[in-house]
Design an enzyme around this catalytic site. Structure first.
Site, PDB file in Angstrom:
ATOM      1  N   ASP A 108       7.811   7.816  -7.969  1.00  0.00           N
ATOM      2  CA  ASP A 108       7.085   8.114  -6.734  1.00  0.00           C
ATOM      3  C   ASP A 108       7.985   8.700  -5.656  1.00  0.00           C
ATOM      4  O   ASP A 108       7.668   9.734  -5.053  1.00  0.00           O
ATOM      5  CB  ASP A 108       6.403   6.850  -6.193  1.00  0.00           C
ATOM      6  CG  ASP A 108       5.298   6.364  -7.108  1.00  0.00           C
ATOM      7  OD1 ASP A 108       4.976   7.078  -8.078  1.00  0.00           O
ATOM      8  OD2 ASP A 108       4.767   5.267  -6.867  1.00  0.00           O
ATOM      9  N   ARG A 121      10.161  -6.884   2.585  1.00  0.00           N
ATOM     10  CA  ARG A 121       9.686  -5.704   3.313  1.00  0.00           C
ATOM     11  C   ARG A 121      10.142  -5.627   4.770  1.00  0.00           C
ATOM     12  O   ARG A 121      10.530  -4.550   5.236  1.00  0.00           O
ATOM     13  CB  ARG A 121       8.159  -5.610   3.225  1.00  0.00           C
ATOM     14  CG  ARG A 121       7.646  -5.416   1.806  1.00  0.00           C
ATOM     15  CD  ARG A 121       8.373  -4.290   1.092  1.00  0.00           C
ATOM     16  NE  ARG A 121       7.875  -4.036  -0.245  1.00  0.00           N
ATOM     17  CZ  ARG A 121       8.625  -4.084  -1.337  1.00  0.00           C
ATOM     18  NH1 ARG A 121       9.912  -4.393  -1.257  1.00  0.00           N
ATOM     19  NH2 ARG A 121       8.103  -3.810  -2.516  1.00  0.00           N
ATOM     20  N   ASP A 180       1.829  -3.316   0.643  1.00  0.00           N
ATOM     21  CA  ASP A 180       3.099  -2.867   1.204  1.00  0.00           C
ATOM     22  C   ASP A 180       2.948  -1.808   2.293  1.00  0.00           C
ATOM     23  O   ASP A 180       3.752  -1.730   3.213  1.00  0.00           O
ATOM     24  CB  ASP A 180       4.019  -2.354   0.088  1.00  0.00           C
ATOM     25  CG  ASP A 180       4.764  -3.474  -0.611  1.00  0.00           C
ATOM     26  OD1 ASP A 180       4.773  -4.591  -0.065  1.00  0.00           O
ATOM     27  OD2 ASP A 180       5.343  -3.227  -1.675  1.00  0.00           O
ATOM     28  N   SER A 206       4.216  -2.285 -13.757  1.00  0.00           N
ATOM     29  CA  SER A 206       4.799  -2.002 -12.450  1.00  0.00           C
ATOM     30  C   SER A 206       5.606  -3.219 -12.044  1.00  0.00           C
ATOM     31  O   SER A 206       5.067  -4.337 -11.993  1.00  0.00           O
ATOM     32  CB  SER A 206       3.692  -1.732 -11.427  1.00  0.00           C
ATOM     33  OG  SER A 206       4.242  -1.625 -10.137  1.00  0.00           O
TER      34      SER A 206
END
Length: 403
Positions: A18, A99, A128, A180
């Site tokens: 990505d 995060r 996210d 993932s």
């Protein structure tokens, strides 16, 4: 929709498919300089190998790699542990807790290089995007935020690979990727593949770190953990930094199959998702801290700490770390933690971490009061008056109904 004019953007870069696509896409669609920011949060040397070269090959003008491991454990994970945060009763918030520190360091990088925009590779379906953009809003509301997954027309892994191939940009990703995964020092998550059907049991491939309990040692292992102010400060007689303690307990937990959960959770955006999470060292830490709390906190304080944990779990999961409410909850848990000092022995065996011994100089447990044997410190007849007053409202309510 017309695009905002951007001169320089800092993108959170991982080296995966990505973000490898995002760099050339940003250059083509925003005609801007792209700086790659890489956060080392303990995802492992394999994940970081060659990441700078990959970013430059994708078109980044500069690459910055920030070592955030110690800070993440000390300033984000340890405060979260003090609150007792468990999302929906099971999840130790491994992805969620990484995060805010990544976003904060990304903003700092943007300030240092004079960027006017930030970008991330989060999809429009997940949590996210909210976590990153919530942090950006709190820390740098003046910087424009670009979320390519919400703008571009690429809809599949195949299209992303074709996009890179057309531009002769090398990428090690392939179509064979089934799951993932997201890893940091605290945990690793696995989603997709067989897990997308809730009737499918997780197979061996769904677990990336830990041994299965069936394959773990038939001999129990014991670790001794020293706790000060609700923080792990030493393990097995050796003083350790927060990160060192976590790594040590991760190694122990992995061997004994500790910290596996298979959960269907409620995402912030409304849908449910299923994941297999492994948090070996964190599970051991949580057991040790709660064991000392049992000795030290009185009933009302413990109840309040539990309430803080539930609220903190939702705030952290929902990306609201940099808010006054989250700051207040952490401050309250810090206050309660002042006397949470002690020593705990944790038994590691076949997927279970169990506190078998615990002691504290601040313990409210008193054998002289609690004993089932003869004692000279507690007059049991005193309980009658206490119970009568404690239940007085119920007594009056019933007497009124009988009039």
């Amino acid at each position: 929709m017309s695009k905002v004019e951007v001169k320089k953007v800092v993108v959170a870069y991982s080296g995966g498919l990505d973000t490898s696509v995002i760099i050339p896409w940003l250059k083509e669609n925003y005609d801007c300089e792209v700086v790659a920011f890489v956060a080392d949060v303990g995802q492992g040397a394999e994940e970081l190998e060659g990441v700078e070269e990959k970013a430059i090959a994708s078109g980044a003008s500069e690459v910055y790699v920030a070592d955030l491991k110690e800070e993440m454990v000390k300033e984000y994970i340890y405060p979260s542990l003090k609150t007792g945060a468990l999302y929906e009763g099971k999840y130790l918030l491994g992805t969620s807790m990484a995060r805010p520190i990544i976003a904060k360091a990304q903003v700092e990088c943007a300030r240092n290089v004079g960027a006017d925009a930030l970008a991330h590779g989060c999809t429009g379906k997940g949590n996210d995007q909210v976590r990153f953009e919530g942090a950006f809003a709190a820390l740098a509301p003046d910087l424009h935020v670009i979320a390519p997954w919400r703008e571009w027309d690429l809809v599949s892994r195949e299209e992303c690979l074709d996009y890179l191939a057309e531009r002769n940009i090398p990428c090690s990703a392939s179509l064979t990727k089934i799951y993932s995964r997201d890893a940091n020092a605290w945990h690793i998550s696995t989603e997709g593949g067989v897990l997308e059907q809730t009737w499918n049991a997780p197979n061996d491939d769904c677990w990336a770190w830990t041994k299965s309990p069936e394959e773990a040692s038939n001999e129990a292992e014991y670790v001794t953990i020293k706790v000060e102010k609700c923080e792990v400060v030493a393990v097995d007689g050796k003083d350790m930094s927060p990160y060192e303690a976590l790594m040590y307990l991760n190694d122990k937990g992995v061997e004994h199959g500790i910290g596996r959960i298979d959960i269907v959770e409620n995402r912030l955006v409304g849908m449910k998702s299923r994941g297999c999470y492994e948090t070996p060292g964190g599970t051991i830490m949580m057991e040790a801290l709660r064991a000392v709390e049992q000795l030290v906190l009185d009933k009302s304080s413990f109840e309040f700490r539990e309430e803080l944990g539930v609220k903190a779990a939702h705030l952290i999961y929902d990306g609201r770390w940099f808010t006054p409410l989250c700051e207040s909850i952490i401050a309250a848990s810090e206050s309660l933690a002042q006397d949470v000092n002690g020593e705990v022995v944790i038994k590691l065996y076949k997927g279970q971490a169990t506190a078998t011994q615990k002691r504290s100089d601040n313990s409210l447990y008193c054998e002289a009061f609690a004993t089932f044997g003869e004692d000279e410190v507690y007059d049991q007849s005193h309980a009658e008056g206490f119970i009568r007053l404690y239940s007085l409202a119920s007594r009056i309510r019933t007497l009124n109904s009988q009039k």
